[in-house]
Design a protein around this motif. Structure first.
Motif, mmCIF file in Angstrom:
data_model
loop_
_atom_site.group_PDB
_atom_site.id
_atom_site.type_symbol
_atom_site.label_atom_id
_atom_site.label_comp_id
_atom_site.label_asym_id
_atom_site.label_seq_id
_atom_site.Cartn_x
_atom_site.Cartn_y
_atom_site.Cartn_z
ATOM 1 N N SER A 322 -21.378 38.628 30.037
ATOM 2 C CA SER A 322 -20.291 39.428 30.594
ATOM 3 C C SER A 322 -20.019 38.976 32.030
ATOM 4 C CB SER A 322 -20.628 40.927 30.553
ATOM 5 O OG SER A 322 -19.478 41.702 30.830
ATOM 6 N N SER A 323 -19.191 39.727 32.719
ATOM 7 C CA SER A 323 -18.875 39.457 34.119
ATOM 8 C C SER A 323 -18.769 40.777 34.872
ATOM 9 C CB SER A 323 -17.561 38.674 34.233
ATOM 10 O OG SER A 323 -17.381 38.173 35.549
ATOM 11 N N ASP A 324 -18.840 40.707 36.211
ATOM 12 C CA ASP A 324 -18.887 41.946 36.990
ATOM 13 C C ASP A 324 -17.519 42.564 37.255
ATOM 14 O OD1 ASP A 324 -18.022 40.005 38.760
ATOM 15 O OD2 ASP A 324 -19.644 40.285 40.212
ATOM 16 N N ASN A 325 -16.459 41.778 37.129
ATOM 17 C CA ASN A 325 -15.094 42.295 37.274
ATOM 18 C C ASN A 325 -14.134 41.164 36.944
ATOM 19 O OD1 ASN A 325 -16.212 42.106 40.484
ATOM 20 N ND2 ASN A 325 -14.447 40.825 39.975
ATOM 21 N N GLY A 326 -12.843 41.484 36.903
ATOM 22 C CA GLY A 326 -11.840 40.465 36.645
ATOM 23 C C GLY A 326 -11.245 39.929 37.927
ATOM 24 N N LEU A 327 -10.040 39.347 37.824
ATOM 25 C CA LEU A 327 -9.369 38.745 38.974
ATOM 26 C C LEU A 327 -7.900 38.579 38.637
ATOM 27 C CD1 LEU A 327 -10.549 37.750 41.731
ATOM 28 C CD2 LEU A 327 -10.372 35.429 40.820
ATOM 29 N N SER A 328 -7.041 38.755 39.639
ATOM 30 C CA SER A 328 -5.596 38.745 39.373
ATOM 31 C C SER A 328 -4.983 37.348 39.449
ATOM 32 C CB SER A 328 -4.877 39.680 40.354
ATOM 33 O OG SER A 328 -5.271 39.410 41.684
#
Length: 533
Positions: A322-328
């Protein structure tokens, strides 16, 4: 080309995690006394309980994996893993009370608690709150770490049996990382050493591969690999960025020249990494470097899987990615993750291994922080009282049960004191309150997954907004948020915006230095592909 950011590494971390003067944006929960359940027989063997390999990337959005079939990113090993396990298409983080979203996100993951129940900055995990590796360690697992630990050193020390290449921080130059060696007594008071040789992805991948190749204990292991990529700076070996050509990408459909209104966090370091107005050329070029970093990680994940195969461990190892958050990266005119849009909230989530579904996808909405109790359920270990998130184990435990299972009926999200959101049915409502200036957005995220068409002004949706607003308030209160959405200031403490913090007299010099470095990073990324700044 390397970006000389190391000298400011600790400044960046301190700035992003700097005190805001409030413990949280209105948490109503307090920590419970530490009580970690133990197995009847804590002397586990790898024959009776699976090994666990938990891989966490940094800033990788949900669609930036090949198996999602949404973006032209090359991830053959993750694609293969998705066919050998179960992927979650609607995994989210809950938000953050800090511009350094990574820290509270990782604190939620490690504690199984919601965004209002962890420290505001996420950097501190109270000793009364058990961590996931701490529970596993107490139940007979050998717990190993390599990579980024964006929380406090004391919580790390009580969580791991061993480690190599520990990075206590948020970001650094990918080739000059301030690292600690594992200390059996948990003493990390000395200054870190600098590794100037390898890219961070290779450094951490090699560390876990060495661990896997040489592991000879009878007890099962929990190996936690916490990459600091694809978080910027977007430094990547040339063989990976050469795989992508920005001019071959489709236009970013929801790119805007800038965000249409003040969302409460526009003057933040993440937003400086490409100039305003946003352009398709810049967005595509940064995307190419971002994809290159992800492909680099994927290649090293393949190396880890090969070691597990060679040692006949693969069939008895539970693998979580998984990952800790996304990005725009240009979407909605934003570059960072300080928002409640899908690109910033949603993360990839894969689970593969013994007794897991094979080649299946779950569309039910889950939080990344649900993984703590879920993993304990898989292992038949009781969760400690400090865990408040539900287990998603029912979604892994038979198709008939899955069909009628709803883990989060009306999930909520929050960013600082300025953004709140809720999902119901096919819709998402986002409410903003920036110094008394309020905005409302309503998206049909099923028919409009890129959130381009705000329906909030349409009379046909007035009743829906009213009902969702009431539900949002009720769910926030239940979760421990003190916000009162019908008041002028939501009745919660003001959390200073990052730019406001940095423009105080004692930090203004650092503010300008970081701005200069952001421009240099943009120039570096454009230079990968022969673009003028």
């Amino acid at each position: 080309m390397q970006l000389n950011v190391f000298l400011a590494t600790f400044l960046i971390v301190d700035v992003l995690l700097g005190s805001t003067g409030v413990a949280s944006a209105g948490s109503a929960h307090s920590a419970t006394a530490l009580s970690i359940p133990k197995l009847t027989n804590p002397k586990l063997s790898a024959d009776s309980h699976p090994n666990i390999l938990f891989i966490l990337t940094d800033d990788q959005r949900h669609s930036a994996v090949g198996y999602a079939e949404r973006e032209p990113v090359i991830t053959p090993n993750l694609d293969d893993l998705s066919q050998r396990g179960v992927s979650f298409s609607n995994a989210h983080i809950m938000g953050a009370m800090s511009a350094a979203v990574c820290a509270p996100s990782r604190a939620m993951l490690m504690t199984g608690r919601n965004v209002f129940e962890v420290s505001a900055q996420g950097e501190f995990i109270d000793p009364s709150i058990a961590t996931l590796p701490q529970v596993l360690k107490n139940n007979g697992y050998f717990t190993f770490h390599t990579g980024k630990w964006h929380n406090d050193k004391a919580s790390f020390a009580r969580s791991f049996s061993g480690a190599e290449h520990i990075f206590f921080g948020g970001m650094s130059d990918q080739y000059q990382i301030p690292l600690y060696d594992f200390d059996q007594k948990g003493n990390y008071s000395a200054a870190p050493s600098i590794n100037p040789v390898k890219h961070s992805t290779d450094l951490y991948a090699d560390a876990v591969i060495d661990f896997l190749e040489n592991y000879d204990k009878a007890q099962p292991f929990f190996a936690y690999v916490a990459f600091q990529s694809p978080h910027d700076p977007k430094q990547v070996p040339s063989e990976y960025f050469q795989l992508y050509q920005p001019n071959e990408f489709d236009d970013t459909a929801n790119l805007l020249p800038q965000h249409p209104f003040d969302n409460g966090e526009l003057d933040v370091r993440d937003e400086w990494l490409s100039p305003l107005p946003r352009t398709q050329r810049d967005a595509k070029t940064h995307l190419a470097a971002y994809y290159a970093m992800i492909t680099h990680i994927d290649a090293r994940i393949g190396d880890m899987l090969n070691v597990l195969k060679a040692r006949n461990m693969l069939d008895n190892t539970l693998i979580i990615f998984s990952s800790d958050n996304g990005l725009s990266l240009g979407q909605h005119g934003l570059l960072g993750k300080q928002s409640l849009y899908e690109h910033s909230l949603r993360v990839p989530l894969l689970i593969a291994g013994p007794n897991m579904p094979v080649g299946e996808t779950r569309d039910e909405l889950v939080y990344l922080s649900d993984m703590f109790p879920s993993l304990l359920d898989i292992l038949n270990i009781d969760a400690p009282a400090s865990v408040t998130q539900p287990s998603i184990y029912p979604l892994l435990n038979g198709s008939k049960q899955v069909e009628s299972t709803v883990i989060h009926e009306s999930p909520i999200f929050a960013y600082k004191n300025v953004q709140r959101a809720i999902k119901q049915d096919d819709y998402k409502l986002i409410e903003y309150n920036v110094k008394g200036s309020k905005h409302t957005q309503l998206f049909n995220v099923k028919s409009d997954p890129l959130e381009r068409n705000n329906l909030a002004s349409l009379p046909a949706h007035a009743d829906r907004i009213k009902k969702m607003h009431a539900s949002l308030q009720a769910q926030l209160t239940k979760a421990g948020d003190a916000a009162m959405l019908d008041t002028d200031d939501w009745s919660i403490p003001y959390i200073m915006q990052w730019g406001e913090q940095m423009q105080r007299p004692e930090k203004i010099e650092t503010y300008h230095r970081l701005k200069k470095m952001a421009a240099e990073e943009h120039q570096m990324v454009m230079g990968y592909y022969g673009q003028d700044n």
